[in-house]
Design a protein around this motif. Structure first.
Motif, short mmCIF file in Angstrom:
data_model
loop_
_atom_site.label_atom_id
_atom_site.label_comp_id
_atom_site.label_asym_id
_atom_site.label_seq_id
_atom_site.Cartn_x
_atom_site.Cartn_y
_atom_site.Cartn_z
N ALA A 34 47.55 19.22 -47.57
CA ALA A 34 47.37 18.11 -46.68
C ALA A 34 48.04 16.81 -47.04
N GLN A 35 47.92 16.60 -48.05
CA GLN A 35 48.64 15.40 -48.47
C GLN A 35 50.09 15.61 -48.26
N ILE A 36 50.73 16.71 -48.74
CA ILE A 36 52.27 16.87 -48.54
C ILE A 36 52.54 16.94 -46.92
N ALA A 37 51.77 17.53 -46.31
CA ALA A 37 51.68 17.51 -44.80
C ALA A 37 51.89 16.36 -44.26
N LEU A 38 51.13 15.41 -44.63
CA LEU A 38 50.94 14.00 -43.95
C LEU A 38 51.92 13.09 -44.51
N PHE A 39 52.50 13.24 -45.59
CA PHE A 39 53.62 12.44 -46.36
C PHE A 39 54.83 12.81 -46.35
N VAL A 40 54.98 13.91 -46.73
CA VAL A 40 56.63 14.42 -47.06
C VAL A 40 57.21 14.72 -45.57
N ALA A 41 56.69 15.32 -44.48
CA ALA A 41 57.16 15.71 -43.47
C ALA A 41 57.74 14.40 -42.64
N PRO A 42 56.82 13.17 -42.48
CA PRO A 42 57.34 12.13 -41.79
C PRO A 42 58.53 11.47 -42.55
N HIS A 53 71.73 12.90 -40.06
CA HIS A 53 71.39 14.28 -39.43
C HIS A 53 70.19 14.39 -38.94
N PRO A 54 69.94 13.76 -37.79
CA PRO A 54 68.27 13.57 -37.49
C PRO A 54 67.71 15.05 -37.19
N MET A 55 66.53 15.20 -37.68
CA MET A 55 65.84 16.61 -37.42
C MET A 55 65.08 16.36 -36.29
N SER A 56 65.11 17.62 -35.63
CA SER A 56 64.44 17.80 -34.48
C SER A 56 62.97 18.00 -34.65
N LEU A 57 61.96 17.40 -33.82
CA LEU A 57 60.44 17.32 -33.97
C LEU A 57 60.14 18.74 -33.06
N LEU A 58 61.13 19.60 -32.40
CA LEU A 58 60.91 20.63 -31.62
C LEU A 58 60.42 21.87 -32.49
N PHE A 59 59.33 22.32 -32.16
CA PHE A 59 59.06 23.56 -32.89
C PHE A 59 59.25 24.97 -32.18
N HIS A 60 59.61 25.93 -32.83
CA HIS A 60 59.64 27.40 -31.94
C HIS A 60 58.24 27.82 -31.74
N PRO A 61 58.12 28.69 -30.87
CA PRO A 61 56.81 29.23 -30.44
C PRO A 61 55.97 29.90 -31.93
N PHE A 62 57.02 30.59 -32.52
CA PHE A 62 56.61 31.31 -33.67
C PHE A 62 55.98 30.32 -34.81
N GLU A 63 56.48 29.07 -34.81
CA GLU A 63 56.28 28.02 -35.94
C GLU A 63 54.99 27.54 -35.48
N VAL A 65 52.60 29.09 -33.46
CA VAL A 65 51.60 30.05 -33.77
C VAL A 65 51.31 30.24 -35.29
N ALA A 66 52.34 30.04 -36.13
CA ALA A 66 52.02 30.31 -37.67
C ALA A 66 51.14 29.21 -38.18
N ILE A 67 51.31 27.94 -37.83
CA ILE A 67 50.66 26.81 -37.98
C ILE A 67 49.22 26.92 -37.45
N ALA A 68 49.02 27.41 -36.33
CA ALA A 68 47.75 27.46 -35.89
C ALA A 68 46.87 28.53 -36.50
N MET A 69 47.65 29.67 -36.95
CA MET A 69 46.92 30.67 -37.56
C MET A 69 46.48 30.44 -39.13
N SER A 70 47.29 29.50 -39.88
CA SER A 70 47.16 29.22 -40.86
C SER A 70 45.96 28.15 -40.77
N LEU A 94 48.32 36.86 -45.24
CA LEU A 94 48.79 36.27 -44.07
C LEU A 94 49.90 35.23 -44.19
N TYR A 95 49.80 34.37 -45.52
CA TYR A 95 51.00 33.66 -45.69
C TYR A 95 52.29 34.47 -46.04
N THR A 96 52.01 35.63 -46.53
CA THR A 96 53.17 36.32 -46.90
C THR A 96 53.88 36.84 -45.52
N LEU A 97 52.90 37.39 -44.66
CA LEU A 97 53.64 37.92 -43.35
C LEU A 97 54.23 36.77 -42.57
#
Length: 103
Positions: A34-42, A53-63, A65-70, A94-97
């Motif tokens: 959680a610390q990494i997700a809240l610090f590193v991503a932003p 090289h701006p990063m897009s904050l648009l996620f694909h549906p698979f991504e 669903v993967a976050i929700a499943m996790s 689950l994480y391997t899949l």
């Protein structure tokens, strides 16, 4: 640096798991992630603008669903306040899949 501290936390989680302290291992791993997700991503998004090289904050549906499943799997495993090796194995499966390469 945050990543060095995070690596130490994950190593502590592995050591706790090897000593059959699964609840402690899971608490360390979830908190550290959680610390990494809240610090590193932003920070990565902001740095991407600085280097041109701006990063897009648009996620694909698979991504999404993967976050929700996790999140759902982690909440389900930690719901009773205890964990065991079978639940850890289920999370690893689950994480391997979800980490499969997409060709």
């Amino acid at each position: 640096m945050a990543l060095v501290g995070n690596a130490a936390e994950h190593y502590s989680a592995v050591v706790a798991a090897r000593q059959d302290k699964m609840t402690l291992a899971m608490e360390i791993a979830v908190g550290s992630s959680a610390q990494i997700a809240l610090f590193v991503a932003p920070v990565l998004v902001l740095v991407s603008f600085v280097i041109g090289h701006p990063m897009s904050l648009l996620f694909h549906p698979f991504e999404i669903v993967a976050i929700a499943m996790s999140v759902f799997a982690t909440a389900l495993v930690s719901l009773d306040g205890e964990s065991n090796w079978v639940e850890g194995l289920q999370l690893l499966a689950l994480y391997t899949l979800l980490a499969r390469p997409s060709f």
